[in-house]
Scaffold this motif. Structure first.
Motif, PDB file in Angstrom:
ATOM      1  N   GLU A  85       0.858  -1.189   0.000  1.00  0.00           N
ATOM      2  CA  GLU A  85       0.000   0.000   0.000  1.00  0.00           C
ATOM      3  C   GLU A  85       0.888   1.230   0.000  1.00  0.00           C
ATOM      4  O   GLU A  85       1.859   1.310   0.746  1.00  0.00           O
ATOM      5  N   ALA A  86       0.579   2.179  -0.869  1.00  0.00           N
ATOM      6  CA  ALA A  86       1.392   3.382  -0.944  1.00  0.00           C
ATOM      7  C   ALA A  86       0.497   4.603  -0.886  1.00  0.00           C
ATOM      8  O   ALA A  86      -0.695   4.538  -1.198  1.00  0.00           O
ATOM      9  N   ALA A  87       1.067   5.722  -0.471  1.00  0.00           N
ATOM     10  CA  ALA A  87       0.319   6.972  -0.447  1.00  0.00           C
ATOM     11  C   ALA A  87      -0.126   7.327  -1.861  1.00  0.00           C
ATOM     12  O   ALA A  87       0.518   6.960  -2.842  1.00  0.00           O
ATOM     13  N   GLU A  88      -1.223   8.044  -1.946  1.00  0.00           N
ATOM     14  CA  GLU A  88      -1.724   8.440  -3.259  1.00  0.00           C
ATOM     15  C   GLU A  88      -0.719   9.326  -3.979  1.00  0.00           C
ATOM     16  O   GLU A  88      -0.502   9.178  -5.182  1.00  0.00           O
ATOM     17  N   THR A  89      -0.074  10.249  -3.249  1.00  0.00           N
ATOM     18  CA  THR A  89       0.914  11.147  -3.823  1.00  0.00           C
ATOM     19  C   THR A  89       2.161  11.149  -2.957  1.00  0.00           C
ATOM     20  O   THR A  89       2.073  11.231  -1.733  1.00  0.00           O
ATOM     21  N   VAL A  90       3.316  11.032  -3.609  1.00  0.00           N
ATOM     22  CA  VAL A  90       4.602  11.150  -2.916  1.00  0.00           C
ATOM     23  C   VAL A  90       5.335  12.323  -3.545  1.00  0.00           C
ATOM     24  O   VAL A  90       5.513  12.378  -4.765  1.00  0.00           O
ATOM     25  N   TRP A  91       5.765  13.268  -2.706  1.00  0.00           N
ATOM     26  CA  TRP A  91       6.435  14.468  -3.169  1.00  0.00           C
ATOM     27  C   TRP A  91       7.938  14.213  -3.173  1.00  0.00           C
ATOM     28  O   TRP A  91       8.516  13.869  -2.140  1.00  0.00           O
ATOM     29  N   VAL A  92       8.554  14.357  -4.331  1.00  0.00           N
ATOM     30  CA  VAL A  92       9.970  14.044  -4.501  1.00  0.00           C
ATOM     31  C   VAL A  92      10.734  15.345  -4.731  1.00  0.00           C
ATOM     32  O   VAL A  92      10.355  16.137  -5.606  1.00  0.00           O
ATOM     33  N   VAL A  93      11.787  15.555  -3.948  1.00  0.00           N
ATOM     34  CA  VAL A  93      12.573  16.785  -4.067  1.00  0.00           C
ATOM     35  C   VAL A  93      14.034  16.440  -4.304  1.00  0.00           C
ATOM     36  O   VAL A  93      14.492  15.336  -4.007  1.00  0.00           O
ATOM     37  N   GLU A  94      14.743  17.432  -4.821  1.00  0.00           N
ATOM     38  CA  GLU A  94      16.154  17.213  -5.147  1.00  0.00           C
ATOM     39  C   GLU A  94      17.063  17.410  -3.942  1.00  0.00           C
ATOM     40  O   GLU A  94      18.037  16.658  -3.761  1.00  0.00           O
ATOM     41  N   ASN A  95      16.765  18.394  -3.090  1.00  0.00           N
ATOM     42  CA  ASN A  95      17.723  18.809  -2.056  1.00  0.00           C
ATOM     43  C   ASN A  95      17.263  18.477  -0.639  1.00  0.00           C
ATOM     44  O   ASN A  95      16.089  18.702  -0.288  1.00  0.00           O
ATOM     45  N   PRO A  96      18.177  17.990   0.214  1.00  0.00           N
ATOM     46  CA  PRO A  96      17.818  17.636   1.590  1.00  0.00           C
ATOM     47  C   PRO A  96      17.261  18.807   2.391  1.00  0.00           C
ATOM     48  O   PRO A  96      16.452  18.611   3.305  1.00  0.00           O
ATOM     49  N   SER A  97      17.665  20.036   2.084  1.00  0.00           N
ATOM     50  CA  SER A  97      17.181  21.186   2.858  1.00  0.00           C
ATOM     51  C   SER A  97      15.667  21.331   2.765  1.00  0.00           C
ATOM     52  O   SER A  97      15.020  21.804   3.711  1.00  0.00           O
ATOM     53  N   ILE A  98      15.084  20.938   1.636  1.00  0.00           N
ATOM     54  CA  ILE A  98      13.634  21.029   1.476  1.00  0.00           C
ATOM     55  C   ILE A  98      12.950  20.029   2.396  1.00  0.00           C
ATOM     56  O   ILE A  98      11.956  20.351   3.073  1.00  0.00           O
ATOM     57  N   LEU A  99      13.482  18.824   2.450  1.00  0.00           N
ATOM     58  CA  LEU A  99      12.920  17.811   3.341  1.00  0.00           C
ATOM     59  C   LEU A  99      13.081  18.219   4.799  1.00  0.00           C
ATOM     60  O   LEU A  99      12.156  18.060   5.613  1.00  0.00           O
ATOM     61  N   ALA A 100      14.233  18.770   5.122  1.00  0.00           N
ATOM     62  CA  ALA A 100      14.473  19.200   6.506  1.00  0.00           C
ATOM     63  C   ALA A 100      13.492  20.295   6.906  1.00  0.00           C
ATOM     64  O   ALA A 100      12.940  20.281   8.022  1.00  0.00           O
TER      65      ALA A 100
END
Length: 404
Positions: free
Chosen positions: A269-284
């Motif tokens: 089972e997976a989330a309907e949408t997964v947001w993928v980013v290039e840089n770790p600072s965005i995730l942080a």
């Protein structure tokens, strides 16, 4: 006596005349006269006898076709071309053959330029142009197309999922030695990778291994990692599942190794949408703002590692919609095109309007910019300004989109 028999009885010393006629007729151009020579004394006598000349023509002679036609009609009842075909068989049209060969080559390069792998990652257009400049392999369109098709099959599957190169070659091409160093196919693919990554050609074996590792071809299960947050369900009971659940519940990022991800056969089972980013600072920043309510996110940290390739493939296969955002610069666009092409991700705030509304008059240089398939004008805008737009400059917009 038939015309063919009459032609066969003509002097063998007429061979230079027949050769000159054959070359002119097979050129595909209109023939009015031919120049023959050098002629030996015996050959001069044979030409004079055939044409009924009062004197020998000399070492070099220009003979009008009408004169030869007249002589051959008296001897054999046929014109020069027919007589020549009695001797040689059908006369080819070299001009038409050259035109057909040129058309075949043009169709080959058009096929390469418009191939879906090249169109999906327009940075590869420079590689396709280089292949055209290099010309055909062994002069063969068929052989060239076969080898290029194999190279495109390889490029379609990159970045790889961390397997060794022979295993990857066996999986994609059915031959573990197809990409052995020194093979023509290996050279073609490496050239494509250097164009895609805007890198210098590898100077030694170490550089070559690094290039392939960048393309996700490696057996190092521990150093290849990917960052994830808000993914509590992936992995089920595999080792990855508890790690993700613990980190998601605590509002922390999980660092997943290729070794860990290889324990996951599928994502139930997976989330309907997964947001993928290039840089770790965005995730942080997302984790600081959303904590344990952070939506599903993956950070690939530049070009996707083998671990990132495995994770994105698992999520995509489970039905998640991947939305990708990266830096607006030359490399960022190439990475974005790769993620969109390889994993079916959808561009997220990666249009001309997004760039123009946020870029300032100062900033880092954009570098070598190549087109992207989802916005024909984006690369032109970035090239004209020459200014990059890092993700960090638009982080508030991104987080507003994904706010739970």
């Amino acid at each position: 006596m038939s015309a063919e028999q009459a032609i066969a009885r003509l002097s063998a010393d007429l061979a230079p005349l027949w050769d000159a006629l054959y070359q002119r007729f097979s050129s595909g151009r209109a023939v009015q006269r031919v120049r023959v020579g050098p002629l030996t004394a015996a050959q001069q006598v044979a030409v004079a006898d055939l044409l009924g000349l009062a004197r020998l023509p000399g070492e070099y002679a220009t003979v009008h076709l009408a004169t030869i036609d007249s002589a051959l009609r008296e001897i054999a009842g046929c014109d020069t071309r027919t007589a020549l075909e009695y001797r040689t068989g059908p006369i080819p049209d070299r001009s038409a053959q050259r035109a057909a060969a040129m058309e075949e080559r043009n169709l080959l390069w058009e096929w390469l330029t418009n191939h879906d792998v090249v169109c999906a990652q327009p940075a590869l257009a420079a590689w396709a142009a280089a292949m055209r400049r290099n010309g055909l392999i062994a002069g063969s369109v068929t052989r060239t197309k076969t080898e290029l098709d194999r190279a495109l099959r390889v490029l379609r599957e990159l970045p790889g999922t961390g397997v060794q190169l022979p295993v990857f070659a066996a999986n994609v091409l059915g031959d573990p030695h197809a990409l052995d160093d020194g093979s023509r196919l290996h050279t073609i693919v490496v050239r494509a990778l250097t164009v895609l990554y805007d890198a210098q050609p590898p100077a030694d074996a170490v550089g070559l291994r690094r290039l392939w590792a960048r393309a996700g071809i490696s057996d190092d299960e521990l150093s290849s990692t990917v960052l994830a947050a808000g993914l509590p369900t992936i992995g089920g009971d595999a080792a990855v599942g508890p790690i993700l659940r613990t980190c998601a519940g605590s509002g922390l990022a999980a660092v997943l190794s290729l070794q860990q991800l290889r324990t996951v056969s599928r994502v139930p089972e997976a989330a309907e949408t997964v947001w993928v980013v290039e840089n770790p600072s965005i995730l942080a920043t997302a984790l600081v703002r959303f904590g344990s309510h952070c939506p599903p996110m993956v950070c690939i940290s530049g070009w996707p590692s083998s671990a990132a390739a495995v994770l994105l493939e698992l999520l995509s296969n489970a039905g998640a919609t991947l939305r990708y955002h990266g830096d607006f610069d030359g490399e960022g666009l190439r990475i974005a095109a790769n993620i969109v092409s390889r994993f079916g991700a959808l561009p997220w705030r990666m249009t001309s309007d997004d760039y123009l509304s946020a870029v300032g008059t100062e900033g880092p240089r954009a570098g070598r910019v190549t087109p992207v398939p989802w916005d024909a004008e984006l690369s032109d805008h970035i090239s004209r300004s020459g200014i990059a737009l890092p993700q960090e400059r638009v982080v508030d917009r991104l987080l507003a989109d994904i706010a739970p």
